[in-house]
Write a protein that holds these residues in place. Sequence first.
Motif, short mmCIF file in Angstrom:
data_model
loop_
_atom_site.label_atom_id
_atom_site.label_comp_id
_atom_site.label_asym_id
_atom_site.label_seq_id
_atom_site.Cartn_x
_atom_site.Cartn_y
_atom_site.Cartn_z
N GLN A 56 0.83 -1.21 0.00
CA GLN A 56 0.00 0.00 0.00
C GLN A 56 0.86 1.26 0.00
O GLN A 56 0.62 2.19 -0.79
CB GLN A 56 -0.93 0.00 1.21
CG GLN A 56 -1.81 1.23 1.32
CD GLN A 56 -2.85 1.08 2.39
OE1 GLN A 56 -3.77 0.27 2.28
NE2 GLN A 56 -2.72 1.85 3.47
N ASP A 57 1.85 1.31 0.88
CA ASP A 57 2.72 2.49 0.98
C ASP A 57 4.08 2.28 0.32
O ASP A 57 4.94 3.16 0.38
CB ASP A 57 2.95 2.86 2.45
CG ASP A 57 1.73 3.51 3.08
OD1 ASP A 57 0.87 3.98 2.32
OD2 ASP A 57 1.65 3.54 4.31
N GLU A 58 4.29 1.13 -0.28
CA GLU A 58 5.56 0.79 -0.93
C GLU A 58 6.73 0.92 0.03
O GLU A 58 7.79 1.44 -0.31
CB GLU A 58 5.79 1.65 -2.18
CG GLU A 58 4.79 1.40 -3.30
CD GLU A 58 5.17 2.11 -4.58
OE1 GLU A 58 5.95 3.10 -4.52
OE2 GLU A 58 4.68 1.70 -5.64
N MET A 59 6.53 0.42 1.25
CA MET A 59 7.60 0.43 2.24
C MET A 59 8.30 -0.92 2.24
O MET A 59 7.65 -1.96 2.35
CB MET A 59 7.06 0.74 3.63
CG MET A 59 8.17 0.87 4.70
SD MET A 59 7.55 1.34 6.33
CE MET A 59 6.74 -0.18 6.84
N MET A 60 9.62 -0.88 2.12
CA MET A 60 10.44 -2.08 2.08
C MET A 60 11.21 -2.22 3.39
O MET A 60 11.85 -1.27 3.84
CB MET A 60 11.43 -2.02 0.92
CG MET A 60 12.27 -3.26 0.72
SD MET A 60 11.38 -4.56 -0.14
CE MET A 60 11.37 -3.87 -1.82
N VAL A 61 11.15 -3.41 3.99
CA VAL A 61 11.86 -3.69 5.24
C VAL A 61 12.78 -4.88 5.00
O VAL A 61 12.33 -5.94 4.54
CB VAL A 61 10.87 -4.01 6.38
CG1 VAL A 61 11.64 -4.36 7.65
CG2 VAL A 61 9.93 -2.84 6.62
N THR A 62 14.05 -4.71 5.31
CA THR A 62 15.03 -5.79 5.16
C THR A 62 15.67 -6.06 6.51
O THR A 62 16.10 -5.13 7.20
CB THR A 62 16.12 -5.41 4.14
OG1 THR A 62 15.51 -5.08 2.89
CG2 THR A 62 17.10 -6.55 3.94
N ILE A 63 15.72 -7.35 6.90
CA ILE A 63 16.34 -7.77 8.15
C ILE A 63 17.33 -8.88 7.83
O ILE A 63 16.98 -9.85 7.16
CB ILE A 63 15.28 -8.27 9.16
CG1 ILE A 63 14.17 -7.23 9.36
CG2 ILE A 63 15.93 -8.60 10.50
CD1 ILE A 63 13.03 -7.71 10.24
N GLU A 64 18.55 -8.72 8.32
CA GLU A 64 19.58 -9.71 8.01
C GLU A 64 20.43 -10.00 9.24
O GLU A 64 20.85 -9.09 9.96
CB GLU A 64 20.48 -9.21 6.88
CG GLU A 64 21.55 -10.20 6.45
CD GLU A 64 22.36 -9.73 5.27
OE1 GLU A 64 23.12 -10.54 4.71
OE2 GLU A 64 22.25 -8.54 4.91
N LEU A 65 20.68 -11.29 9.49
CA LEU A 65 21.56 -11.73 10.56
C LEU A 65 22.91 -12.09 9.96
O LEU A 65 23.01 -12.88 9.03
CB LEU A 65 20.95 -12.96 11.26
CG LEU A 65 21.82 -13.67 12.30
CD1 LEU A 65 22.17 -12.74 13.45
CD2 LEU A 65 21.11 -14.92 12.82
N VAL A 66 23.98 -11.47 10.50
CA VAL A 66 25.32 -11.64 9.96
C VAL A 66 26.24 -12.11 11.08
O VAL A 66 26.24 -11.53 12.18
CB VAL A 66 25.86 -10.33 9.35
CG1 VAL A 66 27.24 -10.56 8.73
CG2 VAL A 66 24.89 -9.77 8.33
N ASP A 67 27.03 -13.13 10.83
CA ASP A 67 27.98 -13.62 11.83
C ASP A 67 29.16 -12.66 11.98
O ASP A 67 29.57 -12.00 11.02
CB ASP A 67 28.51 -15.01 11.44
CG ASP A 67 27.43 -16.08 11.52
OD1 ASP A 67 26.52 -15.94 12.35
OD2 ASP A 67 27.51 -17.05 10.74
N GLY A 68 29.73 -12.62 13.18
CA GLY A 68 30.93 -11.84 13.42
C GLY A 68 30.64 -10.36 13.67
O GLY A 68 29.51 -9.89 13.56
N PRO A 69 31.67 -9.59 14.02
CA PRO A 69 31.51 -8.15 14.24
C PRO A 69 31.17 -7.43 12.94
O PRO A 69 31.42 -7.92 11.85
CB PRO A 69 32.90 -7.71 14.75
CG PRO A 69 33.60 -8.97 15.14
CD PRO A 69 33.05 -10.05 14.27
N ALA A 70 30.58 -6.25 13.08
CA ALA A 70 30.28 -5.42 11.92
C ALA A 70 31.55 -4.75 11.42
O ALA A 70 32.57 -4.69 12.12
CB ALA A 70 29.22 -4.38 12.28
#
Length: 403
Positions: A56-70
């Motif tokens: 409806q609002d064209e809102m995109m949500v991305t969630i990602e789990l990454v190993d190790g420090p950023a």
Amino acid sequence: MKYPNRVQSVLMFDRPVESIDPIIRDFSRIEEMNTGVPLNLSEHNPGRFARLFDGQDEMMVTIELVDGPANPDAFRGALSSAYTGLVCPDIRQRLDSAHCHIIVEISHGVLGGVEENPKIAAFFETIGRERSGATRPLFERRLKTLAMISRICSDHAQPSAVHWTQSDVLIPGEMLEEFATHSVPGLFHIHPFLFGPRAAAGEPSKVGIRTFGARHWLGAEVLIQPHTIAWAHNYEAILNFLDVALTENGYIIPDGDTFGPEDQAFSYRVIHHEAGSAEGDEDDVPLYELVPLLHKAAGFQSDDYVPRSHAVDDRSFSADFMPQDEEDKMALANEVAAKRKMAEGIGGTFELRRIPEPGDPEPDPQPPRDPPQTLAQPTPTQPGMPTLSGRGLRARVFGSKQA
């Protein structure tokens, strides 16, 4: 750039996080309850990655789990800020010891925020295409949604540190709830970069603030030069300044005018600077400088502060206050009326005060000085709209010492 499309948080954990799927389920359920619109799971790598889309609002949500420090390069700016060290003295150890991290990103539009790329943005500008999500309501929705997801992540696994990229704020994970539930814009959104000279022995320290994040609402940042008033007090004044600008019918305090709460707890003059024109500033955005005139809690009163006892009735000027030229009289009356209308439009009041002259009553005595203040955590803004004072056209009426 006002209302940036891509907003992101990075949550770091000092222990393993098994899966993000419970986070996705909780967020999807809460979002549908709040909006009535179900989210589409457009991409999903179980436990590791998900992309959800609000059609409806064209809102995109991305969630990602990454190993190790950023990537440590992402924190270079935040780590250079003295504010980061104050809110989390052991932040470097927390970053280094991260076992994994979760990246949350939100944008509007089917292009998923790629318009933030300068080359793509320039191309769209040449063809007259508006940026996706470039409105204040959509921008604030992204920020609030990002805060909600970050809190859900924290409910499932306590982060050791959180990076809020919109303002480059880096905080300990245990402070996430306080920051995420603050008003918008607030603690998460306006980063107070602290600066100032090293105090000589026996002298009080002076700390200034230059914000990062205010540009995303105002197209400008806010500056307070190093001062003996505790930085937390000055930060509160900055949030009050933003309240005036962003409340319904709000506006930027005009150049040279002042503002403060109705109880006269503090008063600041506002000075407008074009990009790069303030001393020592080389950034590409304008600045609104706040100059302290009065702060009772800090025991400070400037020589330039004009007390309420020198208020002028701006609806019936006496003849000796008005310019002689008729056009100047009309211009002055119109300026005062316009400023009064703006102040009353946000539920505030407008006052004019004149510079004291020989024979005038003595001004209010300086407030008693509190004990020396230490650096403290920022406090939320005071409720209610402030009193706003005008500069006007004639120095004899308003001058350089209005308050």
